[in-house]
Design a protein around this motif. Structure first.
Motif, short mmCIF file in Angstrom:
data_model
loop_
_atom_site.label_atom_id
_atom_site.label_comp_id
_atom_site.label_asym_id
_atom_site.label_seq_id
_atom_site.Cartn_x
_atom_site.Cartn_y
_atom_site.Cartn_z
N GLN A 132 0.84 -1.21 0.00
CA GLN A 132 0.00 0.00 0.00
C GLN A 132 0.87 1.26 0.00
O GLN A 132 0.59 2.22 -0.72
N ARG A 133 1.92 1.24 0.81
CA ARG A 133 2.80 2.41 0.87
C ARG A 133 3.52 2.63 -0.47
O ARG A 133 3.66 3.76 -0.93
N VAL A 134 3.94 1.54 -1.10
CA VAL A 134 4.58 1.65 -2.41
C VAL A 134 3.60 2.20 -3.44
O VAL A 134 3.94 3.09 -4.23
N LEU A 135 2.38 1.70 -3.42
CA LEU A 135 1.39 2.16 -4.38
C LEU A 135 1.12 3.65 -4.24
O LEU A 135 1.08 4.38 -5.23
N VAL A 136 0.92 4.11 -3.02
CA VAL A 136 0.62 5.53 -2.80
C VAL A 136 1.73 6.41 -3.35
O VAL A 136 1.48 7.48 -3.91
#
Length: 199
Positions: A132-136
């Motif tokens: 999720q952090r990578v996607l954001v």
């Protein structure tokens, strides 16, 4: 008229939602592709199948990208840099979001009990939160994954985040929480969800 074959509560929602966003008519056959001779068009006997002029198309990602390309909506043009970025985001979501959720499901209730690894859920949950952090960090500045325009990755991400909630995989990024609420408020999502829920 398209025919969509797939059971409720599965990735078939991605296809129904795409058709609703495109405003295309369709019939939804709520069945696994295996029974009643359907296995002839879907030898694996699982997943979602779209019938187009008598020809089956399988795999929800292939189906929704085909529909986007055919109708010239919710996608960037093939051979362009924005399309390369779109395809990269699609693949990232399949590798990091969809795959983690599917593996968790397999080890929760799909595999025979003696083959399930109960502890794997903790690892998958950690990977899902990291992803999720990578996607954001890769998302555009607008309301959608790529910025100001809705594209194929939005259908995959919204479905995966909805799946995550039912699988008790936390959504830890506030931006994704707001994103999911906006996407599920879209009229086409509501129509697809209602159609999927019909008996």
């Amino acid at each position: 008229m398209y025919t969509v074959i797939g059971t409720a509560g599965s990735r078939v929602m991605r296809v129904l939602w795409m058709l609703e966003e495109l405003g295309q008519p369709y019939d939804h056959v709520k069945a696994h592709p295996q029974p009643d001779g359907v296995a002839e068009i879907a030898p694996a006997g699982k997943g979602t199948v779209l019938i187009v002029d008598g020809t089956p198309v399988s795999d929800t990602t292939a189906i929704i990208q085909y529909l986007a390309d055919r109708h010239g909506a919710l996608t960037h043009k093939a051979g362009t840099l924005p399309r390369a970025r779109q395809d990269g985001l699609t693949q990232f979501l399949l590798d990091e979001f969809d795959a983690a959720l599917w593996m968790a499901a397999r080890h929760s209730y799909i595999l025979p009990e003696e083959l399930r690894l109960s502890g794997i859920r903790n690892t998958l949950r950690w990977e899902f939160e990291h992803s999720q952090r990578v996607l954001v960090s890769r998302m555009g500045e607008g309301d959608f994954v790529m910025g100001d325009a809705m594209t194929v990755p939005d259908l995959i991400l919204t479905h995966c985040l909805t799946w995550a909630l039912s699988a008790k995989f936390p959504i830890v990024e506030h931006r994704l929480t707001g994103y999911l609420a906006r996407m599920r408020a879209r009229p086409a999502w509501g129509r697809a969800a209602a159609h999927e829920a019909q008996d």
